[in-house]
Design an enzyme around this catalytic site. Structure first.
Site, PDB file in Angstrom:
ATOM      1  N   HIS A 138       6.486  -8.014  -0.865  1.00  0.00           N
ATOM      2  CA  HIS A 138       5.420  -8.477  -1.747  1.00  0.00           C
ATOM      3  C   HIS A 138       5.193  -7.461  -2.827  1.00  0.00           C
ATOM      4  O   HIS A 138       4.356  -7.378  -3.581  1.00  0.00           O
ATOM      5  CB  HIS A 138       4.104  -8.901  -1.049  1.00  0.00           C
ATOM      6  CG  HIS A 138       4.159 -10.140  -0.218  1.00  0.00           C
ATOM      7  ND1 HIS A 138       3.432 -10.091   0.583  1.00  0.00           N
ATOM      8  CD2 HIS A 138       4.948 -11.109  -0.358  1.00  0.00           C
ATOM      9  CE1 HIS A 138       3.748 -11.297   1.345  1.00  0.00           C
ATOM     10  NE2 HIS A 138       4.954 -11.960   0.954  1.00  0.00           N
ATOM     11  N   ASP A 161       0.838  -1.168  -0.028  1.00  0.00           N
ATOM     12  CA  ASP A 161      -0.197   0.043   0.072  1.00  0.00           C
ATOM     13  C   ASP A 161       0.741   1.401  -0.098  1.00  0.00           C
ATOM     14  O   ASP A 161       0.424   2.453   0.055  1.00  0.00           O
ATOM     15  CB  ASP A 161      -0.918   0.047   1.025  1.00  0.00           C
ATOM     16  CG  ASP A 161      -0.259  -0.340   2.638  1.00  0.00           C
ATOM     17  OD1 ASP A 161      -0.906  -0.869   3.539  1.00  0.00           O
ATOM     18  OD2 ASP A 161       0.919   0.212   2.752  1.00  0.00           O
TER      19      ASP A 161
HETATM   20  N1  APR Z   1      -3.132  -3.283  14.752  1.00  0.00           N
HETATM   21  C1  APR Z   1      -2.369  -4.495  14.569  1.00  0.00           C
HETATM   22  N2  APR Z   1      -2.686  -5.574  14.243  1.00  0.00           N
HETATM   23  C2  APR Z   1      -3.998  -5.701  13.569  1.00  0.00           C
HETATM   24  C3  APR Z   1      -4.948  -4.700  13.737  1.00  0.00           C
HETATM   25  C4  APR Z   1      -4.683  -3.354  14.225  1.00  0.00           C
HETATM   26  N3  APR Z   1      -5.110  -2.510  14.134  1.00  0.00           N
HETATM   27  N4  APR Z   1      -5.881  -5.318  13.093  1.00  0.00           N
HETATM   28  C5  APR Z   1      -5.663  -6.526  12.764  1.00  0.00           C
HETATM   29  N5  APR Z   1      -4.448  -6.958  13.053  1.00  0.00           N
HETATM   30  C6  APR Z   1      -3.664  -8.074  12.995  1.00  0.00           C
HETATM   31  C7  APR Z   1      -4.750  -9.360  13.174  1.00  0.00           C
HETATM   32  O1  APR Z   1      -4.980  -9.833  14.045  1.00  0.00           O
HETATM   33  C8  APR Z   1      -3.714 -10.365  12.022  1.00  0.00           C
HETATM   34  O2  APR Z   1      -2.832 -10.811  12.759  1.00  0.00           O
HETATM   35  O3  APR Z   1      -3.206  -8.151  11.449  1.00  0.00           O
HETATM   36  C9  APR Z   1      -3.020  -9.314  11.101  1.00  0.00           C
HETATM   37  C10 APR Z   1      -3.458  -9.492   9.834  1.00  0.00           C
HETATM   38  O4  APR Z   1      -3.159 -10.516   9.038  1.00  0.00           O
HETATM   39  P1  APR Z   1      -3.168 -10.877   7.667  1.00  0.00           P
HETATM   40  O5  APR Z   1      -4.489 -10.448   6.996  1.00  0.00           O
HETATM   41  O6  APR Z   1      -2.928 -12.444   7.569  1.00  0.00           O
HETATM   42  O7  APR Z   1      -2.073  -9.935   6.999  1.00  0.00           O
HETATM   43  P2  APR Z   1      -0.532 -10.392   6.648  1.00  0.00           P
HETATM   44  O8  APR Z   1      -0.051 -11.366   7.951  1.00  0.00           O
HETATM   45  O9  APR Z   1       0.262  -9.553   6.544  1.00  0.00           O
HETATM   46  O10 APR Z   1      -0.799 -11.432   5.609  1.00  0.00           O
HETATM   47  C11 APR Z   1       0.496 -11.790   4.711  1.00  0.00           C
HETATM   48  O11 APR Z   1      -0.737 -12.863   3.075  1.00  0.00           O
HETATM   49  O12 APR Z   1      -2.703 -12.776   1.592  1.00  0.00           O
HETATM   50  C12 APR Z   1      -1.049 -12.500   1.683  1.00  0.00           C
HETATM   51  O13 APR Z   1       0.082 -11.032   0.491  1.00  0.00           O
HETATM   52  C13 APR Z   1      -0.802 -11.110   1.172  1.00  0.00           C
HETATM   53  O14 APR Z   1       0.716  -9.883   2.602  1.00  0.00           O
HETATM   54  C14 APR Z   1      -0.179 -10.584   2.848  1.00  0.00           C
HETATM   55  C15 APR Z   1       0.167 -12.067   3.256  1.00  0.00           C
END
Ligand code: APR
Length: 244
Positions: free
Chosen positions: A116, A101
């Site tokens: 990514h 982003d």
């Molecule tokens: N502050 C901090 N963490 C948060 C908040 C917040 N306000 N809201 C949600 N979270 C946490 C959730 O608890 C979860 O552990 O953010 C995390 C989001 O997890 P994912 O959606 O799985 O994101 P991510 O770990 O970055 O995914 C990795 O998966 O789909 C692929 O390429 C995509 O880069 C992504 C990768």
């Protein structure tokens, strides 16, 4: 907890921030998993590279809706700005982000390893020409290359694609060198990104995790778990760092 985390950051020789979708949730970008997760609404198969090749227009329509309709309209939040401030004070050396982003750059971070890729540019599948998103009209899908009429693809990693260089090498090098990692907002479910904190841990790094929920890291590599949203936790952390 925050005082201890601040002490570790302040006394570390090389501290790295490792961020996931959670750090951008308070900027209005939904995460992929968990509450309001994108994968609850959309099939992750849409983000398989083979699906993009086979159903280019359908894939582009979902990509535009999920990513580009928001991209450029959301702004960094307190957590992004706090990481930029820590870099400015030489308290962290870089950010490794799984996010596409651009919000770390928008917040002023200078060294960001985009593991990514990034939505800010597109690449031609035929001649590999690169385009800034500002120069591409997404009202016509799929966008095509001006030079060779090839299909343009966002410069982000689809499932099934390899991690871009130099981000991959830089990120794994940091995992070997750092003595402190700050994990913010990531489930730790996606490889090979999720190997990085584990490698850092195995090299003796202290792991500070910020997440309102437990993740794959919490019970395994995390030393200090700040069970909190990113912006609130980073505010508390900066307050403690300012006291040192
Ligand atoms: N502050 C901090 N963490 C948060 C908040 C917040 N306000 N809201 C949600 N979270 C946490 C959730 O608890 C979860 O552990 O953010 C995390 C989001 O997890 P994912 O959606 O799985 O994101 P991510 O770990 O970055 O995914 C990795 O998966 O789909 C692929 O390429 C995509 O880069 C992504 C990768």
């Amino acid at each position: 907890m925050y005082a201890r985390a601040a002490q570790i950051i302040k006394t570390s020789k090389r501290c790295i921030a490792f961020t996931g979708a959670g750090i951008s949730v308070e900027s209005g970008i939904p995460p992929f998993r968990g509450e309001n997760g994108l994968w609850n609404k959309y099939d992750p198969e849409t983000f398989e590279i083979q699906y993009f090749y086979d159903y280019t227009r359908q894939s582009w329509e979902v990509i535009r809706k999920i990513f580009y309709d928001l991209f450029g309209k959301v702004v960094p939040n307190t957590a992004h700005f706090a990481l930029a401030e820590l870099e400015a004070r030489n308290l962290i050396s870089a950010v490794i982000t799984q996010n596409v982003d651009n919000l770390h750059y928008d917040a002023g971070s200078k060294i960001v390893h985009e593991f990514h890729g990034s939505l800010k540019s597109l690449v031609c599948l035929k001649c590999r020409a690169k385009y800034k998103i500002s120069k591409v009209d997404l009202n016509v899908l799929p966008p095509v290359c001006e030079k060779c009429n090839g299909i343009l693809k966002p410069n982000v990693i689809f499932f099934g694609e390899s991690i871009p260089e130099p981000a991959k090498t830089n990120s794994f090098n940091e995992a070997e060198k750092a003595d402190c990692f700050i994990l913010i907002g990531t489930t730790g479910t996606v490889a090979p990104a999720n190997m990085i904190p584990s490698i850092a841990k195995s090299n003796g790094a202290k792991i500070i995790e910020i997440n309102p929920c437990v993740s794959e890291y919490t019970g395994s590599v995390t030393d200090i778990f700040c069970k909190e949203k990113a912006s609130i936790a980073m505010e508390k952390l900066m307050e403690e760092i300012d006291k040192l």
